[in-house]
Design a protein around this motif. Structure first.
Motif, mmCIF file in Angstrom:
data_model
loop_
_atom_site.group_PDB
_atom_site.id
_atom_site.type_symbol
_atom_site.label_atom_id
_atom_site.label_comp_id
_atom_site.label_asym_id
_atom_site.label_seq_id
_atom_site.Cartn_x
_atom_site.Cartn_y
_atom_site.Cartn_z
ATOM 1 N N GLU A 181 31.851 58.038 37.350
ATOM 2 C CA GLU A 181 31.097 57.098 36.529
ATOM 3 C C GLU A 181 30.648 57.754 35.219
ATOM 4 O O GLU A 181 30.128 58.866 35.207
ATOM 5 C CB GLU A 181 29.869 56.610 37.312
ATOM 6 N N GLY A 182 30.892 57.061 34.117
ATOM 7 C CA GLY A 182 30.489 57.548 32.802
ATOM 8 C C GLY A 182 31.610 58.189 32.014
ATOM 9 O O GLY A 182 31.492 58.319 30.786
ATOM 10 N N THR A 183 32.705 58.594 32.665
ATOM 11 C CA THR A 183 33.818 59.207 31.941
ATOM 12 C C THR A 183 34.619 58.126 31.217
ATOM 13 O O THR A 183 34.607 56.949 31.607
ATOM 14 C CB THR A 183 34.742 59.974 32.894
ATOM 15 N N PRO A 184 35.352 58.491 30.156
ATOM 16 C CA PRO A 184 36.168 57.503 29.428
ATOM 17 C C PRO A 184 37.188 56.801 30.333
ATOM 18 O O PRO A 184 37.415 55.598 30.191
ATOM 19 C CB PRO A 184 36.857 58.344 28.352
ATOM 20 N N VAL A 185 37.801 57.560 31.255
ATOM 21 C CA VAL A 185 38.790 56.959 32.154
ATOM 22 C C VAL A 185 38.124 55.926 33.059
ATOM 23 O O VAL A 185 38.639 54.821 33.249
ATOM 24 C CB VAL A 185 39.486 58.047 33.006
ATOM 25 N N TYR A 186 36.967 56.280 33.596
ATOM 26 C CA TYR A 186 36.239 55.352 34.467
ATOM 27 C C TYR A 186 35.852 54.091 33.703
ATOM 28 O O TYR A 186 35.994 52.965 34.207
ATOM 29 C CB TYR A 186 34.994 56.035 35.030
ATOM 30 N N LYS A 187 35.367 54.246 32.482
ATOM 31 C CA LYS A 187 34.953 53.099 31.683
ATOM 32 C C LYS A 187 36.124 52.160 31.419
ATOM 33 O O LYS A 187 35.968 50.927 31.433
ATOM 34 C CB LYS A 187 34.343 53.572 30.359
ATOM 35 N N TYR A 188 37.303 52.733 31.175
ATOM 36 C CA TYR A 188 38.479 51.889 30.916
ATOM 37 C C TYR A 188 38.908 51.149 32.178
ATOM 38 O O TYR A 188 39.136 49.929 32.150
ATOM 39 C CB TYR A 188 39.636 52.741 30.395
ATOM 40 N N ILE A 189 39.010 51.879 33.290
ATOM 41 C CA ILE A 189 39.462 51.268 34.540
ATOM 42 C C ILE A 189 38.517 50.174 35.009
ATOM 43 O O ILE A 189 38.944 49.162 35.588
ATOM 44 C CB ILE A 189 39.618 52.356 35.625
ATOM 45 N N THR A 190 37.226 50.359 34.742
ATOM 46 C CA THR A 190 36.225 49.395 35.222
ATOM 47 C C THR A 190 35.821 48.379 34.156
ATOM 48 O O THR A 190 34.878 47.607 34.349
ATOM 49 C CB THR A 190 34.965 50.132 35.711
ATOM 50 N N SER A 191 36.534 48.360 33.031
ATOM 51 C CA SER A 191 36.146 47.466 31.931
ATOM 52 C C SER A 191 36.285 45.992 32.288
ATOM 53 O O SER A 191 35.709 45.135 31.615
ATOM 54 C CB SER A 191 36.968 47.784 30.673
ATOM 55 N N GLY A 192 37.044 45.688 33.319
ATOM 56 C CA GLY A 192 37.187 44.299 33.747
ATOM 57 C C GLY A 192 36.331 43.960 34.951
ATOM 58 O O GLY A 192 36.594 42.953 35.635
ATOM 59 N N ALA A 193 35.308 44.762 35.228
ATOM 60 C CA ALA A 193 34.503 44.582 36.436
ATOM 61 C C ALA A 193 33.831 43.212 36.496
ATOM 62 O O ALA A 193 33.777 42.577 37.552
ATOM 63 C CB ALA A 193 33.460 45.701 36.543
ATOM 64 N N ASP A 194 33.291 42.738 35.362
ATOM 65 C CA ASP A 194 32.609 41.439 35.373
ATOM 66 C C ASP A 194 33.590 40.298 35.612
ATOM 67 O O ASP A 194 33.272 39.326 36.310
ATOM 68 C CB ASP A 194 31.859 41.225 34.062
ATOM 69 N N ARG A 195 34.792 40.427 35.051
ATOM 70 C CA ARG A 195 35.819 39.408 35.307
ATOM 71 C C ARG A 195 36.258 39.444 36.772
ATOM 72 O O ARG A 195 36.539 38.397 37.378
ATOM 73 C CB ARG A 195 37.008 39.615 34.365
ATOM 74 N N MET A 196 36.319 40.635 37.342
ATOM 75 C CA MET A 196 36.639 40.754 38.762
ATOM 76 C C MET A 196 35.563 40.084 39.616
ATOM 77 O O MET A 196 35.875 39.364 40.583
ATOM 78 C CB MET A 196 36.786 42.231 39.153
ATOM 79 N N TYR A 197 34.316 40.307 39.256
ATOM 80 C CA TYR A 197 33.207 39.688 39.986
ATOM 81 C C TYR A 197 33.316 38.162 39.939
ATOM 82 O O TYR A 197 33.192 37.482 40.977
ATOM 83 C CB TYR A 197 31.884 40.136 39.373
ATOM 84 N N ASP A 198 33.552 37.614 38.760
ATOM 85 C CA ASP A 198 33.668 36.158 38.620
ATOM 86 C C ASP A 198 34.821 35.617 39.467
ATOM 87 O O ASP A 198 34.712 34.545 40.079
ATOM 88 C CB ASP A 198 33.895 35.785 37.149
ATOM 89 N N TYR A 199 35.928 36.369 39.503
ATOM 90 C CA TYR A 199 37.102 35.934 40.275
ATOM 91 C C TYR A 199 36.795 35.915 41.772
ATOM 92 O O TYR A 199 37.169 34.985 42.485
ATOM 93 C CB TYR A 199 38.274 36.876 39.990
ATOM 94 N N ILE A 200 36.109 36.944 42.245
ATOM 95 C CA ILE A 200 35.751 37.025 43.664
ATOM 96 C C ILE A 200 34.808 35.891 44.056
ATOM 97 O O ILE A 200 34.994 35.216 45.074
ATOM 98 C CB ILE A 200 35.117 38.399 43.988
ATOM 99 N N VAL A 201 33.815 35.651 43.226
ATOM 100 C CA VAL A 201 32.827 34.610 43.520
ATOM 101 C C VAL A 201 33.446 33.222 43.451
ATOM 102 O O VAL A 201 33.253 32.381 44.342
ATOM 103 C CB VAL A 201 31.628 34.717 42.554
ATOM 104 N N SER A 202 34.224 32.959 42.392
ATOM 105 C CA SER A 202 34.822 31.634 42.228
ATOM 106 C C SER A 202 35.846 31.338 43.321
ATOM 107 O O SER A 202 36.047 30.181 43.697
ATOM 108 C CB SER A 202 35.482 31.510 40.849
ATOM 109 N N GLY A 203 36.477 32.393 43.844
ATOM 110 C CA GLY A 203 37.457 32.199 44.913
ATOM 111 C C GLY A 203 36.847 32.113 46.292
ATOM 112 O O GLY A 203 37.552 31.831 47.268
ATOM 113 N N GLY A 204 35.544 32.359 46.387
ATOM 114 C CA GLY A 204 34.875 32.287 47.678
ATOM 115 C C GLY A 204 35.317 33.360 48.658
ATOM 116 O O GLY A 204 35.265 33.172 49.874
ATOM 117 N N TYR A 205 35.723 34.501 48.139
ATOM 118 C CA TYR A 205 36.219 35.575 49.010
ATOM 119 C C TYR A 205 35.051 36.306 49.671
ATOM 120 O O TYR A 205 34.005 36.528 49.060
ATOM 121 C CB TYR A 205 37.047 36.576 48.195
#
Length: 359
Positions: free
Chosen positions: A80-104
């Motif tokens: 957490e906090g490294t440039p690689v981590y920030k890039y890989i996790t940059s879509g975290a909020d979109r992932m959250y929305d997808y999980i919630v909207s899909g009812g998973y």
């Protein structure tokens, strides 16, 4: 239960593993979807990473191996906090929305990148109530796996428990499940019948060569070498996959040899494995497990190193594979060792636990 499997288009193995898991859920009537986790970053990121992964695999395997070694040496690269981590996790909020909207309520990762992104989702949204897990697709604990914080970690063999614990995975979160492969590989066809279906005689010894969906590694040189050493009752089938250039070169080189068959992309790999007496392939986690489920001895080409070197070592320790450092050594392993021992091969399923537990 609604399950979401997050994979990555970095080689076919992660997606194949995802499909194997999906089959089990769907056979029980449960909803199960697969999604490319890199799309949460962007479509461009998914295409870019996938294309460069393929290019490096085919044309610069030493870069892949070197990158893997550096990731092992720098154990904070993905934290957490490294440039690689920030890039890989940059879509975290979109992932959250997808999980919630899909009812998973169940999310499974077949690659460490979505495992890290899912970890970030849970950090940002502690109210999210889902069961999370990671499924290893290699016979090793890959770098940065322990940087993820999920509920469960499924590993391909109980023999790897100490390694996973040393990497930082809590022992009470580990499950020695075996590696998931598609159900068609658990259906064992009679070898004589499988050979007959492919136009071979039951008494002929069949060597099958395939190096992933991309047709990487020393396939051309090894095919040429073996084509000159095959005996009267031995046949070699070479599957080039999506590598059109390799297919054209081998077709031109081996078109006059009745003991060599050159194929492009093949869908029914399970049927080919049923007909084979020996399998020449790269030590990808899924490929080697499919062979193990079929009880098929292996000659492994360590084409890209990295995690696949650990797969090779695992299968060699199990007495299930031979290898070599050069085309000449690989050919000798196939002709002098592999074919000789293939007819009396140990049932690999009794050597180590690679059966996927569907319960």
């Amino acid at each position: 239960m609604r399950t979401l499997i997050l994979s990555c288009n970095t080689g076919a193995g992660h997606n194949s593993c995802a499909k194997a898991i999906q089959e089990v859920y769907q056979s029980r009537g449960d909803m199960c979807d697969i999604y490319d986790a890199l799309l949460f970053i962007s479509k461009r990121a998914s295409k870019f990473i996938s294309n460069w992964h393929t290019r490096i695999y085919l044309h610069a395997p030493k870069i892949f191996s070197s990158g893997y070694e550096k990731a092992e040496e720098k154990d904070d690269l993905f934290r957490e906090g490294t440039p690689v981590y920030k890039y890989i996790t940059s879509g975290a909020d979109r992932m959250y929305d997808y999980i919630v909207s899909g009812g998973y309520d169940n999310v499974i990762c077949t690659h460490v990148f979505p495992a890290l992104a899912l970890t970030e989702v849970r950090r940002r949204h502690p109210d999210l109530r889902v069961t999370t897990s990671h499924v290893s697709t290699d016979y090793t604990c890959s770098p940065c796996t322990a940087d993820s914080k999920l509920d469960w970690y499924f590993m391909p063999s109980a023999l790897l428990k100490d390694e996973f614990v040393q990497c930082g995975i809590p022992e009470d979160k580990l499950v020695a499940s075996g590696m998931p492969v598609r159900k068609e590989f658990y259906v064992q066809d009679d070898k004589a019948a499988a050979k007959k279906a492919l136009g071979m005689e039951p008494f002929q010894t069949h060597l099958l060569m395939m190096c992933g969906s991309m047709g990487c590694g020393p396939m051309y040189g090894l095919t040429v070498r073996l084509s000159g050493e095959l005996r009267e009752n031995e046949l070699l089938t070479v599957v080039c996959g999506t590598n059109k250039q390799l297919y054209r070169r081998l077709q031109a080189k081996c078109s006059g040899n009745p003991r060599v068959r050159i194929l492009s992309y093949v869908k029914d790999v399970a049927a080919l494995l049923d007909s084979a007496d020996l399998y020449l392939t790269k030590p990808g986690g899924i490929s080697t497990t499919e062979a193990a489920v079929k009880g098929l001895p292996l000659v492994l080409m360590n084409t890209v190193g990295g995690c696949e070197s650990y797969n090779l070592q695992f299968f060699q320790r199990a007495g299930a594979a031979w290898s070599g450092e050069s085309v000449e050594q690989l050919a000798d392993a196939a002709v002098c060792l592999g074919i000789t021992n293939a007819k009396n091969a140990v049932d690999l399923k009794t050597v180590y636990d690679t059966t996927y537990h569907t319960d």
